[in-house]
Scaffold this motif. Structure first.
Motif, PDB file in Angstrom:
ATOM      1  N   GLU A 247       0.792  -1.208  -0.045  1.00  0.00           N
ATOM      2  CA  GLU A 247      -0.041   0.069   0.282  1.00  0.00           C
ATOM      3  C   GLU A 247       0.779   1.181   0.068  1.00  0.00           C
ATOM      4  O   GLU A 247       1.878   1.191   0.704  1.00  0.00           O
ATOM      5  CB  GLU A 247      -0.764   0.001   1.351  1.00  0.00           C
ATOM      6  CG  GLU A 247      -2.026  -0.341   1.271  1.00  0.00           C
ATOM      7  CD  GLU A 247      -2.819  -0.316   2.498  1.00  0.00           C
ATOM      8  OE1 GLU A 247      -4.360  -0.579   2.472  1.00  0.00           O
ATOM      9  OE2 GLU A 247      -2.341  -0.340   3.504  1.00  0.00           O
ATOM     10  N   CYS A 248       0.629   2.303  -0.804  1.00  0.00           N
ATOM     11  CA  CYS A 248       1.109   3.650  -0.636  1.00  0.00           C
ATOM     12  C   CYS A 248       0.745   4.154   0.457  1.00  0.00           C
ATOM     13  O   CYS A 248      -0.701   4.168   0.871  1.00  0.00           O
ATOM     14  CB  CYS A 248       1.300   4.386  -1.880  1.00  0.00           C
ATOM     15  SG  CYS A 248      -0.541   4.806  -2.616  1.00  0.00           S
ATOM     16  N   HIS A 249       1.437   5.012   1.164  1.00  0.00           N
ATOM     17  CA  HIS A 249       1.003   5.674   2.386  1.00  0.00           C
ATOM     18  C   HIS A 249       0.219   6.889   2.287  1.00  0.00           C
ATOM     19  O   HIS A 249      -0.493   7.346   2.696  1.00  0.00           O
ATOM     20  CB  HIS A 249       2.196   6.150   3.380  1.00  0.00           C
ATOM     21  CG  HIS A 249       3.077   7.152   2.677  1.00  0.00           C
ATOM     22  ND1 HIS A 249       2.770   8.743   2.853  1.00  0.00           N
ATOM     23  CD2 HIS A 249       4.202   7.273   1.804  1.00  0.00           C
ATOM     24  CE1 HIS A 249       3.726   9.281   2.356  1.00  0.00           C
ATOM     25  NE2 HIS A 249       4.720   8.393   1.773  1.00  0.00           N
ATOM     26  N   GLU A 250       0.335   7.435   0.756  1.00  0.00           N
ATOM     27  CA  GLU A 250      -0.414   8.680   0.223  1.00  0.00           C
ATOM     28  C   GLU A 250      -1.857   8.125   0.092  1.00  0.00           C
ATOM     29  O   GLU A 250      -2.799   8.834   0.823  1.00  0.00           O
ATOM     30  CB  GLU A 250      -0.062   8.992  -1.101  1.00  0.00           C
ATOM     31  CG  GLU A 250       1.204   9.785  -1.010  1.00  0.00           C
ATOM     32  CD  GLU A 250       2.341   8.613  -1.514  1.00  0.00           C
ATOM     33  OE1 GLU A 250       2.161   7.290  -1.177  1.00  0.00           O
ATOM     34  OE2 GLU A 250       3.522   9.213  -1.860  1.00  0.00           O
ATOM     35  N   ALA A 251      -2.368   7.005  -0.502  1.00  0.00           N
ATOM     36  CA  ALA A 251      -3.444   6.608  -0.446  1.00  0.00           C
ATOM     37  C   ALA A 251      -4.280   5.401   0.449  1.00  0.00           C
ATOM     38  O   ALA A 251      -5.497   5.485   0.960  1.00  0.00           O
ATOM     39  CB  ALA A 251      -4.001   6.140  -1.740  1.00  0.00           C
ATOM     40  N   LYS A 252      -3.452   4.652   1.003  1.00  0.00           N
ATOM     41  CA  LYS A 252      -3.751   3.587   1.800  1.00  0.00           C
ATOM     42  C   LYS A 252      -5.115   2.850   1.336  1.00  0.00           C
ATOM     43  O   LYS A 252      -5.894   2.574   2.170  1.00  0.00           O
ATOM     44  CB  LYS A 252      -4.118   3.915   3.266  1.00  0.00           C
ATOM     45  CG  LYS A 252      -2.563   4.380   4.003  1.00  0.00           C
ATOM     46  CD  LYS A 252      -2.777   4.644   5.478  1.00  0.00           C
ATOM     47  CE  LYS A 252      -3.659   5.935   5.815  1.00  0.00           C
ATOM     48  NZ  LYS A 252      -3.721   6.013   7.203  1.00  0.00           N
ATOM     49  N   LEU A 255      -3.186  -2.353  -2.482  1.00  0.00           N
ATOM     50  CA  LEU A 255      -1.764  -2.721  -2.660  1.00  0.00           C
ATOM     51  C   LEU A 255      -1.156  -2.798  -3.969  1.00  0.00           C
ATOM     52  O   LEU A 255      -1.994  -3.381  -4.643  1.00  0.00           O
ATOM     53  CB  LEU A 255      -1.615  -3.994  -1.829  1.00  0.00           C
ATOM     54  CG  LEU A 255      -1.874  -4.156  -0.244  1.00  0.00           C
ATOM     55  CD1 LEU A 255      -3.235  -4.100   0.048  1.00  0.00           C
ATOM     56  CD2 LEU A 255      -0.957  -4.943   0.378  1.00  0.00           C
ATOM     57  N   HIS A 256      -0.168  -1.810  -4.116  1.00  0.00           N
ATOM     58  CA  HIS A 256       0.254  -1.890  -5.674  1.00  0.00           C
ATOM     59  C   HIS A 256       1.127  -3.295  -5.662  1.00  0.00           C
ATOM     60  O   HIS A 256       2.048  -3.475  -4.978  1.00  0.00           O
ATOM     61  CB  HIS A 256       1.089  -0.857  -5.973  1.00  0.00           C
ATOM     62  CG  HIS A 256       0.400   0.796  -5.836  1.00  0.00           C
ATOM     63  ND1 HIS A 256      -0.283   0.990  -7.035  1.00  0.00           N
ATOM     64  CD2 HIS A 256       0.517   1.764  -4.992  1.00  0.00           C
ATOM     65  CE1 HIS A 256      -0.989   2.182  -6.514  1.00  0.00           C
ATOM     66  NE2 HIS A 256      -0.432   2.799  -5.459  1.00  0.00           N
ATOM     67  N   ILE A 257       0.645  -4.016  -6.921  1.00  0.00           N
ATOM     68  CA  ILE A 257       1.419  -5.069  -7.184  1.00  0.00           C
ATOM     69  C   ILE A 257       2.476  -4.688  -8.105  1.00  0.00           C
ATOM     70  O   ILE A 257       2.559  -4.199  -9.054  1.00  0.00           O
ATOM     71  CB  ILE A 257       0.664  -6.006  -7.909  1.00  0.00           C
ATOM     72  CG1 ILE A 257      -0.633  -6.524  -6.720  1.00  0.00           C
ATOM     73  CG2 ILE A 257       1.390  -7.514  -8.172  1.00  0.00           C
ATOM     74  CD1 ILE A 257      -1.783  -7.597  -7.571  1.00  0.00           C
ATOM     75  N   PRO A 310      -6.163   4.865 -11.653  1.00  0.00           N
ATOM     76  CA  PRO A 310      -4.836   5.470 -11.439  1.00  0.00           C
ATOM     77  C   PRO A 310      -5.068   5.940  -9.906  1.00  0.00           C
ATOM     78  O   PRO A 310      -6.139   6.222  -9.127  1.00  0.00           O
ATOM     79  CB  PRO A 310      -4.844   6.816 -12.141  1.00  0.00           C
ATOM     80  CG  PRO A 310      -6.132   6.713 -12.771  1.00  0.00           C
ATOM     81  CD  PRO A 310      -7.023   5.359 -12.859  1.00  0.00           C
ATOM     82  N   CYS A 311      -3.768   5.988  -9.122  1.00  0.00           N
ATOM     83  CA  CYS A 311      -3.634   6.151  -7.994  1.00  0.00           C
ATOM     84  C   CYS A 311      -3.291   7.647  -7.591  1.00  0.00           C
ATOM     85  O   CYS A 311      -2.363   8.081  -8.481  1.00  0.00           O
ATOM     86  CB  CYS A 311      -2.691   5.163  -7.178  1.00  0.00           C
ATOM     87  SG  CYS A 311      -2.454   5.310  -5.264  1.00  0.00           S
ATOM     88  N   ILE A 312      -3.135   8.293  -6.522  1.00  0.00           N
ATOM     89  CA  ILE A 312      -2.802   9.554  -6.232  1.00  0.00           C
ATOM     90  C   ILE A 312      -1.151   9.690  -6.275  1.00  0.00           C
ATOM     91  O   ILE A 312      -0.541  10.621  -6.201  1.00  0.00           O
ATOM     92  CB  ILE A 312      -3.559  10.224  -5.003  1.00  0.00           C
ATOM     93  CG1 ILE A 312      -3.325   9.201  -3.808  1.00  0.00           C
ATOM     94  CG2 ILE A 312      -4.939  10.677  -5.222  1.00  0.00           C
ATOM     95  CD1 ILE A 312      -3.755  10.075  -2.576  1.00  0.00           C
ATOM     96  N   CYS A 313      -0.752   8.307  -5.628  1.00  0.00           N
ATOM     97  CA  CYS A 313       0.825   8.510  -5.585  1.00  0.00           C
ATOM     98  C   CYS A 313       1.390   8.699  -6.768  1.00  0.00           C
ATOM     99  O   CYS A 313       2.800   8.694  -6.683  1.00  0.00           O
ATOM    100  CB  CYS A 313       1.133   7.198  -4.733  1.00  0.00           C
ATOM    101  SG  CYS A 313       1.069   5.497  -5.541  1.00  0.00           S
ATOM    102  N   GLY A 314       1.013   8.409  -7.811  1.00  0.00           N
ATOM    103  CA  GLY A 314       1.662   8.292  -9.101  1.00  0.00           C
ATOM    104  C   GLY A 314       1.872   6.924  -9.814  1.00  0.00           C
ATOM    105  O   GLY A 314       2.535   6.869 -10.939  1.00  0.00           O
TER     106      GLY A 314
END
Ligand SMILES: [Zn+2]
Lengths: 433, 143
Positions: A247-252, A255-257, A310-314
């Motif tokens: 998981e990125c801490h930005e979005a929580k 989990l990005h694979i 898409p995720c906010i972490c990029g």
């Protein structure tokens, strides 16, 4: 911070072309070196060269935990022992353990994936990582350790156990990142309190927790008691160990694979059909870079779903839902796969509803019926009957919406649901099949 | 100004109400009023007792889910139209009665009714303005 900006933010098309090239190489090698995989291909009437697109992977037979056990200990290794530099094994709580091997390059790949994971979880090279995962045959401790060194952070290899000494180290060394199983994290909080040490006075900023399923409710509790941001890490030794997804801490949120190393699929556990993004089923992984222990369509028995938004972490990598349970618990009701953990998620999301529930399945005539019994605690209780009836209706509606199955909801008194050694019995299947 | 009511969640199984009354009697708690509202599957038992705290503790210790609610005990003239007059007042004042039930004892010549309102303060003010006697927690125990 994104550790591997090129691979973690790669456009889909480029990523898929890398995946296909690496997949084809993996299949060729597995076919040539592992008798089990050669037999699997022959059984399906396939040659590695038949796999010309990522979609063609769907034709390749699955690999199960039993297959790994049948080849105990080294039968699935794709390189000579001369090239194996590390061996890990999963705990064999039921039956034989599964043994996995790594080449020097595999160890390096794994360290990179863990550096990516720690980084996604908030760690930087300036951090001190308190690594309370067990060191040993279990992949948790050494996985985090190598990743932390690769990242350039300082790692305290404290391992599990001797909790009081851990609290003293936390107080004196001032670690900023905690890595542990979520249940051990809560245990640390308890022991710290007994010792009169407040986590608020420690320096922790982020915690990276995994190796067992945990709920959003548990996340809230950990974040509150430990005063840090908690993220989930996923992995299993058969695939590589921790660092398969993070998981990125930005979005929580999911989990990005690391898809440049693992191709994920979600399948219907009953039919083996591949399910589209968004649908819940069993996670399946194919490794595309591992040398010593490649896995091809390995059935994890973990329940999740994949999301491509898409995720906010990029990061452009797909996200998997937090694992919510095991396929072993699955029920098929009127043709719909139902996992008790999905019902639990529905109840959790509805504010205040007690997580004590039980699914009762009956067959009336030829029709399966599902009754969800929910214990009424003080949070949901009302002196007004219409409010309680409204609660039943809302639970039923949400179950229908999220799971696609009709359920009758029945409110029951506290402790009405039978417990076995403190754990509620979640499913009663009265069908005589 | 208002009275504490205890409510208990019960499944519709025989003997459950008796379990509640047994628990309370063993705790030495007196039941002053009692009403059951139920559906096919479950019910809510509402109680006015002489010692709310003790009742709550005893019931919780026996594994019941217990709620506490403020209700209003009001005197109703014991003659035809007595209750109707109060309900009309409330209706005109746009106050909903969620439910109501009778208290066992009388207050002098008057009957006592227990009301559960959605807006309790507004309801009490309205009743008082119109000369209806509202009985508080202390006095209800003396009836
Ligand atoms: Zn993200």
């Amino acid at each position: 911070m994104i550790f591997d900006i090129e691979f973690e933010t790669m456009p889909r098309e480029a990523l898929e072309s890398i995946q296909l090239r690496r997949l084809q190489a993996t299949l060729e090698r597995a076919y040539a070196t592992v008798p089990f995989y050669r037999k699997q291909f022959e059984k399906a009437g396939l040659k590695p060269g038949d796999i010309r697109s990522l979609k063609d992977l769907h034709q390749v037979p699955f690999t199960t935990k039993q297959d790994l056990r049948d080849n105990y200990p080294f039968g699935m290794f794709a390189v000579p022992m001369d090239n194996v530099v590390r061996i890990h094994a999963s705990s064999g709580t039921t039956g034989q353990p599964t043994v996995v091997g790594y080449t020097a390059r595999d160890v390096n790949t794994w360290a990179t994936l863990m550096a990516r994971s720690l980084s996604a979880g908030g760690a930087t090279r300036g951090d001190i990582i308190h690594n309370a995962y067990g060191y040993g045959l279990f992949t948790g401790g050494l996985g985090v350790h190598y990743g932390a060194e690769k990242l350039g952070a300082s790692v305290i290899p404290v391992s599990g156990g001797n909790t009081k000494r851990q609290i003293v180290i936390m107080r004196d060394f001032g670690p900023t990142i905690l890595t542990a199983t979520p249940s051990y994290a809560l245990h640390l909080a308890e022991v710290a309190e007994e010792m009169g040490v407040s986590f608020r006075d420690l320096k922790f900023k982020y915690g990276i927790f995994g190796a067992e399923p945990w709920s959003e409710k548990m996340r809230d509790e950990i974040e509150r008691k430990l005063g840090l941001v908690a993220v989930d890490i996923y992995g299993l030794s058969e695939v590589i160990g921790p660092g398969v997804a993070i998981e990125c801490h930005e979005a929580k949120k999911g989990l990005h694979i690391f898809e440049d190393h693992f191709i994920p699929e979600i399948i219907d556990p009953a039919t083996g059909d591949v399910l589209p993004y968004g649908q819940t089923g069993e996670l399946v992984f194919t490794s595309v870079t591992k040398e010593a222990f490649p896995v091809i369509r390995y059935r994890t028995r973990d329940i999740s779903a994949l999301h491509a938004e898409p995720c906010i972490c990029g990061r452009t990598l797909v996200r998997m839902d937090k694992v919510s349970g095991r396929t072993d618990d699955m029920l098929i009701i009127r043709g719909v796969n139902v996992f008790p953990s999905q019902i639990e998620s529905v109840l959790m999301e509805m504010e205040g509803v007690s997580p004590h529930y039980q699914l009762v399945v009956d067959r009336e005539g030829n029709l399966d019926t599902l009754t969800v019994r929910v214990e009424v605690d003080e949070h949901v209780f009302s002196d007004e009957v219409k409010r309680l009836q409204d609660l039943e209706r809302r639970i039923s509606k949400n179950i229908k919406e999220y799971l696609g199955v009709s359920a009758k909801v029945k409110l029951v008194e506290p402790k009405a649901i039978a417990r076995s050694e403190g754990k509620a019995i979640r499913v009663i299947d009265n069908r005589k099949l | 100004m208002w009275v504490k009511q205890i409510s208990v969640f019960l499944e519709n199984k025989s003997g459950r109400i008796a379990e509640v009354t047994k628990t309370l009697s063993e705790a030495g708690v007196n039941i002053r009023a009692l009403a059951m509202a139920d559906t096919a599957d479950f019910g809510v038992l509402r109680l006015i007792v002489d010692n709310t705290l003790k009742a709550e503790e005893a019931l919780k210790a026996n594994g019941f889910t217990v709620g506490k609610t403020d209700v209003v005990a009001a005197e109703v003239e014991d003659r035809p139209g007595g209750l109707h007059r109060i309900l009309t007042l409330l209706h005109e004042g746009h106050i909903n009665v969620e439910y109501m039930y009778a208290f066992v004892q009388q207050s002098g010549d008057n009957a006592v009714m227990i009301f559960r309102f959605d807006q309790i303060e507004k309801a009490v003010a309205l009743l008082r303005q119109n000369g209806v006697t509202v009985i508080d927690d202390d006095r209800i125990n003396q009836l």
